[in-house]
Design a protein around this motif. Structure first.
Motif, PDB file in Angstrom:
ATOM      1  N   ILE A 195       0.861  -1.189   0.000  1.00 41.34           N
ATOM      2  CA  ILE A 195       0.000   0.000   0.000  1.00 41.34           C
ATOM      3  C   ILE A 195       0.888   1.226   0.000  1.00 41.34           C
ATOM      4  CG2 ILE A 195      -1.731   1.297   1.323  1.00 41.34           C
ATOM      5  CD1 ILE A 195      -2.646  -1.385   2.499  1.00 41.34           C
ATOM      6  N   GLU A 196       0.609   2.111  -0.915  1.00 39.82           N
ATOM      7  CA  GLU A 196       1.354   3.373  -0.984  1.00 39.82           C
ATOM      8  C   GLU A 196       0.369   4.496  -0.668  1.00 39.82           C
ATOM      9  OE1 GLU A 196       3.389   5.746  -4.522  1.00 39.82           O
ATOM     10  OE2 GLU A 196       3.715   3.581  -4.660  1.00 39.82           O
ATOM     11  N   ILE A 197       0.782   5.414   0.176  1.00 39.72           N
ATOM     12  CA  ILE A 197      -0.130   6.503   0.571  1.00 39.72           C
ATOM     13  C   ILE A 197       0.369   7.792  -0.079  1.00 39.72           C
ATOM     14  CG2 ILE A 197      -1.154   7.699   2.563  1.00 39.72           C
ATOM     15  CD1 ILE A 197      -0.016   4.864   3.916  1.00 39.72           C
ATOM     16  N   MET A 198      -0.493   8.403  -0.875  1.00 39.56           N
ATOM     17  CA  MET A 198      -0.033   9.514  -1.705  1.00 39.56           C
ATOM     18  C   MET A 198      -0.257  10.894  -1.094  1.00 39.56           C
ATOM     19  SD  MET A 198      -1.080   7.841  -5.334  1.00 39.56           S
ATOM     20  CE  MET A 198      -2.725   7.463  -4.817  1.00 39.56           C
ATOM     21  N   GLU A 199      -0.901  10.950   0.067  1.00 33.42           N
ATOM     22  CA  GLU A 199      -1.133  12.234   0.742  1.00 33.42           C
ATOM     23  C   GLU A 199      -0.609  12.119   2.169  1.00 33.42           C
ATOM     24  OE1 GLU A 199      -2.762  14.914  -0.470  1.00 33.42           O
ATOM     25  OE2 GLU A 199      -3.461  14.082  -2.378  1.00 33.42           O
ATOM     26  N   ILE A 259      -6.268   4.157   7.616  1.00 28.69           N
ATOM     27  CA  ILE A 259      -5.412   5.222   7.085  1.00 28.69           C
ATOM     28  C   ILE A 259      -6.272   6.462   6.876  1.00 28.69           C
ATOM     29  CG2 ILE A 259      -3.863   5.912   5.212  1.00 28.69           C
ATOM     30  CD1 ILE A 259      -3.592   2.813   4.633  1.00 28.69           C
ATOM     31  N   THR A 306      -6.004  10.285   5.497  1.00 32.97           N
ATOM     32  CA  THR A 306      -5.145  11.257   4.822  1.00 32.97           C
ATOM     33  C   THR A 306      -5.821  12.621   4.842  1.00 32.97           C
ATOM     34  OG1 THR A 306      -6.123  10.581   2.731  1.00 32.97           O
ATOM     35  CG2 THR A 306      -4.006   9.606   3.303  1.00 32.97           C
ATOM     36  N   SER A 366      -6.610   8.476  -1.798  1.00 35.90           N
ATOM     37  CA  SER A 366      -5.169   8.787  -1.741  1.00 35.90           C
ATOM     38  C   SER A 366      -4.323   7.536  -1.613  1.00 35.90           C
ATOM     39  CB  SER A 366      -4.880   9.685  -0.540  1.00 35.90           C
ATOM     40  OG  SER A 366      -5.825  10.676  -0.429  1.00 35.90           O
ATOM     41  N   ILE A 367      -4.907   6.382  -1.902  1.00 34.84           N
ATOM     42  CA  ILE A 367      -4.222   5.113  -1.665  1.00 34.84           C
ATOM     43  C   ILE A 367      -3.982   4.368  -2.978  1.00 34.84           C
ATOM     44  CG2 ILE A 367      -4.460   2.846  -0.526  1.00 34.84           C
ATOM     45  CD1 ILE A 367      -4.179   5.128   1.470  1.00 34.84           C
ATOM     46  N   LYS A 368      -2.770   3.797  -3.070  1.00 34.20           N
ATOM     47  CA  LYS A 368      -2.432   2.967  -4.234  1.00 34.20           C
ATOM     48  C   LYS A 368      -2.099   1.568  -3.727  1.00 34.20           C
ATOM     49  CE  LYS A 368       0.724   3.089  -8.172  1.00 34.20           C
ATOM     50  NZ  LYS A 368       1.803   3.891  -8.758  1.00 34.20           N
ATOM     51  N   VAL A 369      -2.840   0.575  -4.184  1.00 34.08           N
ATOM     52  CA  VAL A 369      -2.591  -0.807  -3.779  1.00 34.08           C
ATOM     53  C   VAL A 369      -1.989  -1.554  -4.970  1.00 34.08           C
ATOM     54  CG1 VAL A 369      -3.676  -2.980  -3.075  1.00 34.08           C
ATOM     55  CG2 VAL A 369      -4.419  -0.844  -2.039  1.00 34.08           C
TER      56      VAL A 369
END
Lengths: 257, 124
Positions: A157-161, A193, A195, B21-24
């Motif tokens: 999981i990548e969080i972009m904010e 999560i 954001t 805002s999440i990329k899985v």
């Protein structure tokens, strides 16, 4: 015998009156026991282990969230060292204005009120989570900035904010979305999560900046920020977080789970 | 199943929410209902329902019981029961489902196969 473990901060003059009231209530309820003061101890884990071996009836953390976390770690480590399942329950007596969110969530009132909860001895077997080599009962928190989450090698999981990440076993905060129902007895962790999404979007839909996952294990990596366990203890990353142990805990009627 | 964006709120038991805002990245296997508002790359399989929001971006194979599809999807979609494609949807891939509704304005580029309703669970 009941074992009362006083955290070092309660052994100051400021808390003399509070401790006197607590001790009077404990005596009235017939719950007297041995007092161990953390400030004088070299090794809390060893002390707790010895008391459990001697057949302690209850181990009571007298202090704050930090105290509860220390005692939980000591009890779990005693179990690991002796390869035994420890049935001795943990009790809590919150003292002072320090953070006591765990006690609140478990329905344990402040100071003397906690004596009544100990006396009622309502015991629940609750999950205990592990982050690296440390254990916790409630939540693990970390800033989302620079954090990578790997979930059981299946996905990342990548969080972009910018925002905050909570890995929840027992929820100590009441601002969780309605759909998140962490249960400290189900063997599952909730990854929540939040954001900082644009204000417009949040106004239209308050849940727009929230994400939720249910899982059993994850790895948190953040080279800059530590993970905060139980609102009090910092643990560096990378750390694997899982839920695979349990502990008997004395809870109150007003518990929030 | 999902009549509009607000219908998402009616999904009582949501197991997973992938926010905007999440990329899985990877293979996401679930048992319950899943809401996707963010980015997903890999595969998404669940025995529950899937709600894909209007701004979601998905490059993945999707398998679910029922689905409401919005957003941009590149990949094949297999739905055991009803699939609702809303106006915001841009689908580039083959679709298999038992029942289908497509709203005016939606884009569906791919082979569409109608299947009898399956009762077996999705193997994850």
């Amino acid at each position: 015998m009941h074992i009362y473990i006083y955290d070092d901060y309660v052994n100051t003059k400021k808390y003399d009156n509070a401790l006197a009231r607590i001790e009077t209530r404990i005596t009235d309820l017939g719950l007297n026991g041995k007092i161990i003061r953390l400030g004088l101890l070299k090794n809390i884990n060893e002390a707790v282990e010895n008391e459990i071996k001697r057949g302690a009836k209850t181990i009571v953390a007298v202090g704050s969230d930090r105290t509860v976390n220390k005692i939980i770690n000591a009890i779990i480590i005693a179990g690991i060292n002796n390869q035994m399942k420890i049935e001795t329950p943990l009790g809590i007596i919150p003292v002072g204005n320090e953070s006591n969110t765990i006690a609140e969530t478990l329905g344990v009132g402040q100071e003397e009120e906690a004596g009544d909860v100990l006396s009622a001895r309502r015991i629940e077997k609750l999950d205990i989570a592990q982050a690296g080599h440390s254990f916790f009962i409630s939540q693990a928190q970390i800033a989302s900035q620079g954090t990578t989450l790997e979930i059981e090698k299946d996905y990342s999981i990548e969080i972009m904010e910018p925002g905050e990440i909570d890995v929840i076993n027992l929820s100590i905060f009441s601002n969780l979305p309605e759909k998140a129902k962490p249960n400290p007895k189900d063997g599952i962790l909730e990854l929540y999560i939040k954001t900082k999404a644009g204000r417009k979007l949040t106004k239209l839909n308050p849940a727009a900046n929230q994400s939720l996952f249910s899982l059993k294990k994850l790895t948190i990596i953040n080279p800059k920020y530590p993970i905060i366990l139980d609102n009090s203890i910092a643990v560096s990353t990378p750390a694997e977080i899982s839920v695979n142990r349990s502990l008997n805990v004395i809870v109150g009627k007003e518990r929030r789970f | 199943m999902f009549k509009s964006q607000d219908e998402k709120e009616k999904i009582k038991e949501v197991e997973t929410i992938i926010g905007p805002s999440i990329k899985v990245k990877g293979n996401f296997n679930g048992q319950g209902n899943i809401v996707v508002e963010g980015i997903l790359e890999g595969s998404l399989k669940t025995n529950g329902d899937v709600f894909i929001g209007d701004k979601a971006k998905i490059a993945a194979i999707i398998e679910a019981r029922e689905a409401r599809i919005g957003g941009e999807i590149t990949g094949n979609i297999k739905i055991k029961k009803h699939m609702e494609v809303v106006a915001s949807a841009r689908i580039f891939g083959d679709v298999e489902c038992a029942s289908l509704s497509v709203e005016r304005g939606a884009v569906l580029n791919g082979k569409c196969t109608m299947l009898p309703e399956r009762k077996d669970e999705i193997k994850s």
